[in-house]
Design an enzyme around this catalytic site. Sequence first.
Site, PDB file in Angstrom:
ATOM      1  N   SER A  59      32.267  38.378  49.499  1.00 24.24           N
ATOM      2  CA  SER A  59      32.461  37.293  48.550  1.00 24.24           C
ATOM      3  C   SER A  59      31.819  37.676  47.222  1.00 24.24           C
ATOM      4  O   SER A  59      31.867  38.828  46.813  1.00 24.24           O
ATOM      5  CB  SER A  59      31.887  35.990  49.114  1.00 24.24           C
ATOM      6  OG  SER A  59      32.112  34.919  48.232  1.00 24.24           O
ATOM      7  N   TYR A 104      38.943  34.005  38.987  1.00 20.74           N
ATOM      8  CA  TYR A 104      38.204  34.822  39.962  1.00 20.74           C
ATOM      9  C   TYR A 104      37.298  33.951  40.819  1.00 20.74           C
ATOM     10  O   TYR A 104      37.260  34.088  42.051  1.00 20.74           O
ATOM     11  CB  TYR A 104      37.386  35.885  39.234  1.00 20.74           C
ATOM     12  CG  TYR A 104      36.556  36.742  40.146  1.00 20.74           C
ATOM     13  CD1 TYR A 104      37.156  37.702  40.961  1.00 20.74           C
ATOM     14  CD2 TYR A 104      35.174  36.593  40.207  1.00 20.74           C
ATOM     15  CE1 TYR A 104      36.391  38.482  41.819  1.00 20.74           C
ATOM     16  CE2 TYR A 104      34.404  37.374  41.051  1.00 20.74           C
ATOM     17  CZ  TYR A 104      35.016  38.321  41.850  1.00 20.74           C
ATOM     18  OH  TYR A 104      34.251  39.088  42.698  1.00 20.74           O
ATOM     19  N   LYS A 162      37.118  33.290  44.993  1.00 21.26           N
ATOM     20  CA  LYS A 162      35.929  33.491  45.821  1.00 21.26           C
ATOM     21  C   LYS A 162      35.445  32.197  46.465  1.00 21.26           C
ATOM     22  O   LYS A 162      34.881  32.233  47.558  1.00 21.26           O
ATOM     23  CB  LYS A 162      34.821  34.153  44.985  1.00 21.26           C
ATOM     24  CG  LYS A 162      35.130  35.598  44.617  1.00 21.26           C
ATOM     25  CD  LYS A 162      35.423  36.440  45.861  1.00 21.26           C
ATOM     26  CE  LYS A 162      35.717  37.886  45.548  1.00 21.26           C
ATOM     27  NZ  LYS A 162      35.964  38.699  46.766  1.00 21.26           N
TER      28      LYS A 162
END
Length: 220
Positions: free
Chosen positions: A77, A91, A95
Amino acid sequence: MLDVTDPDSIQAALARFGRLDCVVNNAGAGLFSVFESTPMATVRALFETNVFGMMQVTQAALPILGAQGGGRLIAISSGAGIVPEPLLSVYSATKFAVEGFTESLRYEAAARGVSVKLVEPGLVRGTNFLARTAESAQAVPVPAGYEPLVRQVMGAFEQEGPYRLATAQTVAEAVVAAAEDDSTQLRYLVGEDVENSVRMRRETSEKDYNDWALARVGGQ
């Protein structure tokens, strides 16, 4: 070479080993961009690699691990999946998805004897991932009005901070530690920056966290 967006490539890669003891979902891409000007095709492409690709590998590996009586699944992660950063909205979204998916999956996988882990690095300088992320930013224009924020964030990103950052070596060591750990621990932090972020996010009040998060980027 494994392409996590190609089911045939995934199956061929898994078949090469015959037996699986540990699967590490490490494939990923990054993106610095102002969301307003980020094409949805770019957004979808990032999710294809960081989320759906990881899910495809996991779904293909689980029957093999279950049939063997157990094993380990490790997802890489990011600190951005805990505390989002400016210019990393897409992004961070990928995650956050990895975080939620993996934490939920751990309960299902345990029924097959499969242990699930999350490795959460902070900023790691000097890697190909970081270089490719910077390159991807050049393809997304900066809309009028965002230039000061972009200059501020990029300038802060290039400065040396007060924390000892993760390195490729320390991330690899965390992956090995997770692979060898038989406990129920889910998360493995790597880097003082992400350790501090987690402390502020999870151990302080919402007001203190909010004040701290805004202060980091010059907010009020």
